[in-house]
Structures are given as structure tokens and as C-alpha cells.
Scaffold this motif. Structure first.
Motif, PDB file in Angstrom:
ATOM      1  N   GLY A  19       0.890  -1.302   0.212  1.00 30.75           N
ATOM      2  CA  GLY A  19      -0.050   0.078   0.174  1.00 30.75           C
ATOM      3  C   GLY A  19       0.954   1.052   0.101  1.00 30.75           C
ATOM      4  O   GLY A  19       2.050   1.317   0.175  1.00 30.75           O
ATOM      5  N   ASP A  66      -4.031   2.498  -4.241  1.00 30.88           N
ATOM      6  CA  ASP A  66      -4.160   1.105  -3.550  1.00 30.88           C
ATOM      7  C   ASP A  66      -5.225   0.542  -4.431  1.00 30.88           C
ATOM      8  O   ASP A  66      -5.353  -0.767  -4.498  1.00 30.88           O
ATOM      9  N   SER A 123      -6.896  -3.436   5.369  1.00 31.30           N
ATOM     10  CA  SER A 123      -7.384  -2.285   5.294  1.00 31.30           C
ATOM     11  C   SER A 123      -7.443  -1.191   6.498  1.00 31.30           C
ATOM     12  O   SER A 123      -6.611  -1.470   7.444  1.00 31.30           O
ATOM     13  N   SER A 146     -12.473   3.146   6.514  1.00 36.25           N
ATOM     14  CA  SER A 146     -12.624   3.211   5.085  1.00 36.25           C
ATOM     15  C   SER A 146     -13.876   3.710   4.254  1.00 36.25           C
ATOM     16  O   SER A 146     -13.904   4.234   3.220  1.00 36.25           O
ATOM     17  N   GLN A 184      -8.518   2.828   0.126  1.00 35.81           N
ATOM     18  CA  GLN A 184      -8.823   1.536   0.515  1.00 35.81           C
ATOM     19  C   GLN A 184     -10.168   0.920   0.313  1.00 35.81           C
ATOM     20  O   GLN A 184     -10.263  -0.353   0.275  1.00 35.81           O
TER      21      GLN A 184
END
Length: 256
Positions: free
Chosen positions: A71, A76, A99, A103, A114
Motif C-alpha cells: 500500500g 491502492d 485495510s 474506509s 482503501q
């Protein structure tokens, strides 16, 4: 002979913690990295770039499990779509993704990226597991180091963090990787919620420093989201044990 686990981001902060745990579990690893590395100790390296779509096919070939940790500050979602595009046509049986908590609630580019990565995995047609974690202690430390270089530390009002130790995140990810696909699992957060002033004071005490602090207001939708605690996981989360104070005692010494 078991197939290797494909690990992206294996040379990063989290990846360096995950690798020995998976090796201790007896698993062979294949690490996709932008830099060339020599193989060794049960680890094979494939040179490639997820964002550019390079080297993915040979990395995925023969792997039944992908642990996707790679990431960056942006991109990403696109990188994960590139990975899933190749993986969906292979023999992969389980994709595990790291994650970030919030998000789906914090209206900032990083969080949206994300969420895009999460959707790329969930919509790939492959069995999957996603773990959302809070900010790592290391990330908060970097933030504090930069902020305390200023003569006056800005303290965004209402911004709270729930930092978690990356070693606990690594251990949880290994459990999930070696288990069956579970979809979106409970968040993993640290044991304490801190305001930015509390985090700053803790760091300053550990370094033997003093700084003035100045409250500032975070504007816009992002400010409202943070004040509402949308980046936190206060109910139903798995909670780690190591506190910010524990981390500081281990990593920070009084100095300049």
C-alpha cells in the motif's frame, strides 16, 4: 508440497513482521517486490509493480493464498484491481487484505482508495478475508516526530486515534491467512482512544521535550467525520493489548 503464499508488501513495516510468523508456521513464501532480492530461507522473490501491472502473473502463478499488504498514500485501489484481475483467472483460493478502519466513512482520498481496494477483492469472485485496522503506533510516532519539530504543535480539535501495535496486526493477519475465508472480520484497534493532545504529550514526555500546543479546527466533511469518530471502532472491534505508552517506552528515549 504446499503451494507458496504470495505476499505483497512483504518488505514493508507490516510485511517484515508477517514473514517470520508465516515461516515459523512452516509456509513457503513468494514476495512480490518492486526491488530485486535474492531468494533464501524459504522465501522466493518476484520483481514487479502492482500499480503498473508488472510482474503480477509470475507472482500469482501456483499460489493458492494471497496476503495483500502492499500500500501507499494513493493508488491502492488501482493496484488491487490489477492484482485481482490476474488472480481471478488463476487457482487462488483465498485473498487476505489489510485495510483501515473508517474506509467506508471518512471522506478523504486515502480512505476512499482503501475502500476501492476492499471492493476489488470482494468483487473478484475469489474467496476473501478483509481486516480493517487502526493506525499503527509507528505511523503515529512519525506524525509526532514531525509535529514536535514545530515551535507550536497544532492540535486538531475532536481528532481522536486508536493506535494499534503492528505486531498484533501481523499476528492476527497470519491467523486469518491460515484459516478459511471469512469476509469482513471485526476491526482490530488499540486498547485506548487518544486525543491528539494526549498523543503529543505522551511523546513529549518520552523525549523529555516541551512544546506549546494550539487548538485548531478541522474544516469540511473530513473534519465532521473525525469529530464524529468515524475513524474509530468503539463497538465490536478486536482490541489489542499494547498501548501507546508501552510503545513509547520501548521505542523512544530522551534526547535532542
Amino acid at each position: 508440497m504446499t503451494s507458496p503464499i504470495l505476499l505483497t508488501g512483504g518488505t514493508g513495516t507490516l510485511g517484515r513482521l508477517v514473514v517470520p510468523l508465516l515461516r515459523d508456521a512452516g509456509r513457503e513464501l513468494r514476495v512480490l517486490s518492486r526491488q530485486r532480492h535474492e531468494p533464501g530461507d524459504g522465501i522466493e522473490y518476484v520483481t514487479g509493480d502492482l500499480l503498473k501491472g508488472e510482474g503480477i502473473a509470475p507472482a500469482v502463478d501456483g499460489a493458492e493464498i494471497i496476503l495483500h499488504l502492499a500500500g501507499g498514500p494513493k493508488g491502492d485501489d488501482e493496484a488491487t484491481r490489477n492484482l485481482m484481475r490476474v488472480a481471478s483467472g488463476s487457482g487462488v483460493r483465498h485473498v487476505v487484505l489489510i485495510s483501515v478502519i473508517g474506509s467506508d466513512r471518512v471522506p478523504l482520498g486515502y480512505f476512499r482508495s482503501q475502500l476501492g481496494a476492499e471492493r476489488a477483492v470482494a468483487e473478484s469472485g475469489l474467496p476473501w478475508t478483509t481486516l480493517r485496522a487502526a493506525q499503527f503506533h509507528d505511523i503515529v510516532l512519525t506524525m509526532m516526530e514531525k509535529m514536535t519539530k514545530l515551535p507550536v504543535i497544532p492540535v486538531p480539535g475532536g481528532l481522536r486515534l486508536q493506535p494499534v501495535d503492528p505486531r498484533e496486526v501481523a499476528a492476527r493477519l497470519v491467523e486469518l491467512t491460515l484459516d478459511k475465508p471469512a469476509g469482513l472480520v471485526p476491526d482490530l484497534a488499540g486498547p485506548t482512544v487518544y486525543g491528539m493532545a494526549d498523543l503529543s504529550r505522551g511523546y513529549l514526555r518520552a523525549r523529555g521535550k516541551r512544546r506549546l500546543m494550539m487548538p485548531v479546527r478541522m474544516p469540511g466533511k473530513a473534519g465532521r467525520a473525525y469529530r464524529a469518530g468515524e475513524n474509530l471502532s468503539l463497538d465490536g472491534a478486536t482490541v489489542g493489548k499494547r498501548t501507546w505508552e508501552d510503545f513509547l517506552a520501548e521505542r523512544v528515549r530522551p534526547g535532542r
